[in-house]
Design an enzyme around this catalytic site. Sequence first.
Site, PDB file in Angstrom:
ATOM      1  N   TYR A  36       0.824  -1.208   0.000  1.00 27.24           N
ATOM      2  CA  TYR A  36       0.000   0.000   0.000  1.00 27.24           C
ATOM      3  C   TYR A  36       0.861   1.262   0.000  1.00 27.24           C
ATOM      4  O   TYR A  36       0.670   2.153  -0.829  1.00 27.24           O
ATOM      5  CB  TYR A  36      -0.935  -0.006   1.210  1.00 27.24           C
ATOM      6  CG  TYR A  36      -1.906   1.151   1.224  1.00 27.24           C
ATOM      7  CD1 TYR A  36      -2.877   1.271   0.222  1.00 27.24           C
ATOM      8  CD2 TYR A  36      -1.855   2.122   2.213  1.00 27.24           C
ATOM      9  CE1 TYR A  36      -3.764   2.340   0.220  1.00 27.24           C
ATOM     10  CE2 TYR A  36      -2.750   3.179   2.224  1.00 27.24           C
ATOM     11  CZ  TYR A  36      -3.701   3.284   1.224  1.00 27.24           C
ATOM     12  OH  TYR A  36      -4.565   4.339   1.225  1.00 27.24           O
ATOM     13  N   ASP A  37       1.827   1.322   0.921  1.00 25.80           N
ATOM     14  CA  ASP A  37       2.687   2.507   1.020  1.00 25.80           C
ATOM     15  C   ASP A  37       3.382   2.791  -0.307  1.00 25.80           C
ATOM     16  O   ASP A  37       3.322   3.904  -0.847  1.00 25.80           O
ATOM     17  CB  ASP A  37       3.760   2.302   2.100  1.00 25.80           C
ATOM     18  CG  ASP A  37       3.183   2.061   3.475  1.00 25.80           C
ATOM     19  OD1 ASP A  37       1.957   2.122   3.622  1.00 25.80           O
ATOM     20  OD2 ASP A  37       3.958   1.811   4.405  1.00 25.80           O
ATOM     21  N   TYR A  50      -3.701  -2.548  19.669  1.00 30.36           N
ATOM     22  CA  TYR A  50      -2.509  -3.277  19.268  1.00 30.36           C
ATOM     23  C   TYR A  50      -1.262  -2.592  19.833  1.00 30.36           C
ATOM     24  O   TYR A  50      -1.141  -1.364  19.781  1.00 30.36           O
ATOM     25  CB  TYR A  50      -2.435  -3.377  17.745  1.00 30.36           C
ATOM     26  CG  TYR A  50      -3.539  -4.246  17.186  1.00 30.36           C
ATOM     27  CD1 TYR A  50      -3.362  -5.614  17.037  1.00 30.36           C
ATOM     28  CD2 TYR A  50      -4.780  -3.697  16.841  1.00 30.36           C
ATOM     29  CE1 TYR A  50      -4.378  -6.425  16.548  1.00 30.36           C
ATOM     30  CE2 TYR A  50      -5.803  -4.492  16.353  1.00 30.36           C
ATOM     31  CZ  TYR A  50      -5.598  -5.864  16.209  1.00 30.36           C
ATOM     32  OH  TYR A  50      -6.612  -6.657  15.737  1.00 30.36           O
ATOM     33  N   LYS A  64       0.222   3.480  22.573  1.00 27.33           N
ATOM     34  CA  LYS A  64       0.788   4.829  22.636  1.00 27.33           C
ATOM     35  C   LYS A  64       1.081   5.406  21.258  1.00 27.33           C
ATOM     36  O   LYS A  64       1.460   6.577  21.145  1.00 27.33           O
ATOM     37  CB  LYS A  64       2.065   4.822  23.481  1.00 27.33           C
ATOM     38  CG  LYS A  64       1.803   4.505  24.951  1.00 27.33           C
ATOM     39  CD  LYS A  64       3.091   4.498  25.765  1.00 27.33           C
ATOM     40  CE  LYS A  64       2.804   4.154  27.224  1.00 27.33           C
ATOM     41  NZ  LYS A  64       4.049   4.091  28.031  1.00 27.33           N
ATOM     42  N   ARG A  68      -2.406   8.807  16.014  1.00 23.57           N
ATOM     43  CA  ARG A  68      -3.008   9.081  14.711  1.00 23.57           C
ATOM     44  C   ARG A  68      -3.803  10.380  14.827  1.00 23.57           C
ATOM     45  O   ARG A  68      -4.091  10.858  15.920  1.00 23.57           O
ATOM     46  CB  ARG A  68      -3.949   7.946  14.281  1.00 23.57           C
ATOM     47  CG  ARG A  68      -3.272   6.591  14.063  1.00 23.57           C
ATOM     48  CD  ARG A  68      -2.313   6.587  12.891  1.00 23.57           C
ATOM     49  NE  ARG A  68      -1.782   5.251  12.665  1.00 23.57           N
ATOM     50  CZ  ARG A  68      -0.693   4.771  13.253  1.00 23.57           C
ATOM     51  NH1 ARG A  68      -0.026   5.519  14.119  1.00 23.57           N
ATOM     52  NH2 ARG A  68      -0.264   3.557  12.984  1.00 23.57           N
ATOM     53  N   ASP A 125       4.112  -0.849  12.094  1.00 20.23           N
ATOM     54  CA  ASP A 125       3.043   0.080  12.471  1.00 20.23           C
ATOM     55  C   ASP A 125       3.664   1.433  12.798  1.00 20.23           C
ATOM     56  O   ASP A 125       4.516   1.524  13.688  1.00 20.23           O
ATOM     57  CB  ASP A 125       2.296  -0.459  13.695  1.00 20.23           C
ATOM     58  CG  ASP A 125       1.075   0.362  14.039  1.00 20.23           C
ATOM     59  OD1 ASP A 125       0.428   0.871  13.113  1.00 20.23           O
ATOM     60  OD2 ASP A 125       0.763   0.490  15.236  1.00 20.23           O
TER      61      ASP A 125
END
Length: 239
Positions: free
Chosen positions: A60-61, A119, A123, A126, A186
């Site tokens: 995706y990136d 998940y 911390k 977003r 992530d």
Amino acid sequence: MDRDHKTNVMGTLNMLGLAKRINARFLLTSTSEVYGDPLEHPQVETYWGNVNPIGVRSCYDEGKRTAETLTMDYHRGLNIEVRIARIFNTYGPRICIDDGRVVSNFVAQALRKEPLTVYGDGKQTRSFQYVSDLVEGLMRLMEGDHVGPFNLGNPGEFTMLELAKVVQDTIDPNAKIEFRENTADDPHKRKPDISKAKKLLGWEPKVSLREGLPLMVSDFRRRIFGDEKDTQGSQKLAE
């Protein structure tokens, strides 16, 4: 997944070819994922990103990064009129209930009396923008004279645990939180610098998370349970 890369690359090529044939203005809805796990915070459009090209998220990136490359190649080489938006996390009514996005997950889980799945340590941060703010930004981009790329997102930054708390406050204060092992690659932080959009598009988001989330909750409640008693809120910002 292979289909992600094919869609982002071959799909973009096909649409750029169509834009060339019919002399249309082309909008690429890119993503904040082009920044990867950023080493700069907040992220500005001039930042090139920190992406693992062979990671589990790279289809995706890197697919979106390639799409941006193709879009600018067509713009520079063939004089196609293009616009590029880098969209940050967006939520609101009509979003797919089980699409795997964190806001959708939390809201659906809280409504169904299931634990909110966090998940890692929760911390990671977003930024969440309400859908009407995004639509306004895209319209200003398409109607304006600037190619971009432009960050379109809400600079309000939340950890996953803070987001879970807002969902608890909105739906069920007793909702449990369940921690799970984090996914690979992530991103630790994600926050848009929207100075460019403010200056050149005259745009900035207006709806805070605590204002927008109840409107999404009303829509989810109706679709999950068939509850018609609380649908007015989801219409409020669309009017």
